[in-house]
Structure formats: C-alpha cells, structure tokens
Design an enzyme around this catalytic site. Structure first.
Site, PDB file in Angstrom:
ATOM      1  N   HIS A   1      19.734  -3.345  -1.381  1.00 37.59           N
ATOM      2  CA  HIS A   1      19.396  -4.760  -1.452  1.00 37.59           C
ATOM      3  C   HIS A   1      18.150  -4.982  -2.321  1.00 37.59           C
ATOM      4  O   HIS A   1      18.109  -5.892  -3.132  1.00 37.59           O
ATOM      5  CB  HIS A   1      19.183  -5.315  -0.045  1.00 37.59           C
ATOM      6  CG  HIS A   1      18.276  -4.484   0.821  1.00 37.59           C
ATOM      7  ND1 HIS A   1      18.437  -3.123   0.992  1.00 37.59           N
ATOM      8  CD2 HIS A   1      17.201  -4.803   1.566  1.00 37.59           C
ATOM      9  CE1 HIS A   1      17.499  -2.654   1.803  1.00 37.59           C
ATOM     10  NE2 HIS A   1      16.733  -3.657   2.161  1.00 37.59           N
ATOM     11  N   ARG A   2      17.147  -4.119  -2.178  1.00 37.51           N
ATOM     12  CA  ARG A   2      15.922  -4.251  -2.976  1.00 37.51           C
ATOM     13  C   ARG A   2      16.234  -4.019  -4.460  1.00 37.51           C
ATOM     14  O   ARG A   2      15.757  -4.740  -5.331  1.00 37.51           O
ATOM     15  CB  ARG A   2      14.857  -3.282  -2.504  1.00 37.51           C
ATOM     16  CG  ARG A   2      13.551  -3.419  -3.292  1.00 37.51           C
ATOM     17  CD  ARG A   2      12.444  -2.510  -2.800  1.00 37.51           C
ATOM     18  NE  ARG A   2      11.966  -2.952  -1.521  1.00 37.51           N
ATOM     19  CZ  ARG A   2      12.100  -2.252  -0.381  1.00 37.51           C
ATOM     20  NH1 ARG A   2      12.688  -1.073  -0.386  1.00 37.51           N
ATOM     21  NH2 ARG A   2      11.649  -2.719   0.757  1.00 37.51           N
TER      22      ARG A   2
ATOM     23  N   ASP B   1      10.085  -9.023   0.603  1.00 35.32           N
ATOM     24  CA  ASP B   1      10.303  -9.105   2.047  1.00 35.32           C
ATOM     25  C   ASP B   1      11.766  -8.756   2.252  1.00 35.32           C
ATOM     26  O   ASP B   1      12.623  -9.122   1.443  1.00 35.32           O
ATOM     27  CB  ASP B   1       9.996 -10.506   2.578  1.00 35.32           C
ATOM     28  CG  ASP B   1       9.939 -10.540   4.107  1.00 35.32           C
ATOM     29  OD1 ASP B   1       9.577  -9.503   4.710  1.00 35.32           O
ATOM     30  OD2 ASP B   1      10.255 -11.581   4.701  1.00 35.32           O
ATOM     31  N   SER B   2      12.039  -8.005   3.301  1.00 34.76           N
ATOM     32  CA  SER B   2      13.424  -7.598   3.520  1.00 34.76           C
ATOM     33  C   SER B   2      13.668  -7.321   4.994  1.00 34.76           C
ATOM     34  O   SER B   2      12.731  -7.184   5.783  1.00 34.76           O
ATOM     35  CB  SER B   2      13.743  -6.341   2.700  1.00 34.76           C
ATOM     36  OG  SER B   2      12.917  -5.275   3.104  1.00 34.76           O
TER      37      SER B   2
ATOM     38  N   THR C   1       0.849  -1.193   0.000  1.00 33.50           N
ATOM     39  CA  THR C   1       0.000   0.000   0.000  1.00 33.50           C
ATOM     40  C   THR C   1       0.884   1.242   0.000  1.00 33.50           C
ATOM     41  O   THR C   1       0.400   2.357   0.051  1.00 33.50           O
ATOM     42  CB  THR C   1      -0.921   0.028   1.247  1.00 33.50           C
ATOM     43  OG1 THR C   1      -0.107  -0.062   2.418  1.00 33.50           O
ATOM     44  CG2 THR C   1      -1.918  -1.117   1.218  1.00 33.50           C
ATOM     45  N   ASN C   2       2.200   1.027  -0.055  1.00 38.18           N
ATOM     46  CA  ASN C   2       3.177   2.115   0.002  1.00 38.18           C
ATOM     47  C   ASN C   2       3.296   2.809  -1.352  1.00 38.18           C
ATOM     48  O   ASN C   2       3.803   2.231  -2.321  1.00 38.18           O
ATOM     49  CB  ASN C   2       4.531   1.536   0.447  1.00 38.18           C
ATOM     50  CG  ASN C   2       5.587   2.590   0.637  1.00 38.18           C
ATOM     51  OD1 ASN C   2       5.647   3.573  -0.090  1.00 38.18           O
ATOM     52  ND2 ASN C   2       6.444   2.373   1.603  1.00 38.18           N
TER      53      ASN C   2
END
Length: 191
Positions: free
Chosen positions: A176-177, A69-70, A8-9
C-alpha cells in the site's frame, strides 16, 4: 534537493532514498534535525493525518516535508480499526490485535485492506496520495521473528501467504505504501 521525511525510522529513510535514487532527492529524518516532538494525528482519514503531520513539520522547519499514515481496514467492521490501527487496544501486541479482530469477525467475511497515504507539503502546495492492497485477515503466523504489525495476519492471495513471510523486496513492489509512493513519484516528476 533535500526533503524531510517525517519519521525517525531508519529503514523507512533507506526505502525512500532507494525508491527516489533516479531523481535528485535526498531524504533526511527528524532524527537528523534533532526533532523529537511528535506531530498530532487526530483526523478520521489517513490522508488528513498525513497532511496534518507534513504541515506540522513544514511549519517547524520551513523545509519540504513528506509524511505518511497507514493502517488496516476490515470491510465487515466498517473499515475498523483504520486510522486507529496502531493505537487501539493500547500497548497490546499485534498478535493480540489480530486475534481480537478475528473474534469480532466470527461468522463474517474476513476481507480487508492495507491503506497508506503519502502527503507532501512545501511553501507552494500540499497534496496527498493513497494506495491500497487487499487481502484477508487470518490467524497470526508468528514464525517470522522479523514480522511487524498486522503483517502476521494479513494474507496476500496471490502469494498464498501472510505479508510477514514475503520478502521485503517483493512486498515493497506491491505494498500500500509503495502504491501511494508511486503516485507521488509520478506527480513529482511532472511538477
């Protein structure tokens, strides 16, 4: 082609749309579909959690879904907090979480890494990619009011500063993403 991004970001949607602007993909959010049901995340790895989330929303919408996921892994603490990065210590803020990790690291090496998993699920396949960036855990720097999460204490050696003080544009090229997304993008272009 429309892909549901399991978030939802609004900033994350913008980031994904920007990265994929050269190919025919438009990301929409859970909010765009009026979905306010949270997916479970009860696995032990980022990849498993990202896949679980993507499958959950794919089954609900029958759309292609990307989820992520992070978190942060501290090597000397057996990669803790890992998948529990957000949830451990309950509602405590990230300054408290970083300070607690540093307390646990007294006399130990403070090397750590951010790790992200990006998962993609559609009717034919489910696949996940990981990306990491290494750093050191240091005393939180609260000078940037826009700082988020562990960025306040994640020291990036090449820039001699914490992630919280790096420009978003730069961070998005080495995070990382971003590294996991690049792997996905390379796979998607070949598919």
């Amino acid at each position: 082609m429309k892909i549901l991004l399991a978030t939802t970001n609004k900033k994350k949607i913008e980031e994904f749309n920007q990265m994929f602007k050269t190919i025919d993909i438009k990301f929409i959010s859970l909010k765009d579909l009026n979905i306010d049901i949270e997916s479970p995340e009860d696995h032990q790895t980022f990849k498993e959690n990202a896949l679980q989330k993507a499958k959950f929303y794919h089954e609900m919408t029958n759309m292609p879904v990307i989820s992520d996921d992070s978190g942060i892994e501290v090597f000397e603490l057996d990669n803790f907090p890992g998948v529990n990065s957000k949830r451990w210590m309950g509602d405590e803020d990230y300054e408290q979480k970083v300070n607690k990790l540093l307390e646990m690291l007294v006399g130990k090496d403070n090397s750590c890494q951010y790790k992200a998993a990006i998962a993609y699920v559609d009717k034919e396949q489910s696949i996940a990619f990981e990306g990491t960036v290494e750093g050191k855990l240091v005393k939180p720097d609260m000078s940037n009011s826009n700082a988020f999460g562990y960025d306040i204490g994640f020291y990036y050696e090449d820039k001699k500063d914490v992630f919280a003080n790096l420009s978003l544009e730069f961070k998005n090229t080495i995070s990382h993403r971003h590294r996991a997304l690049e792997k996905f993008l390379n796979w998607y272009k070949q598919k």
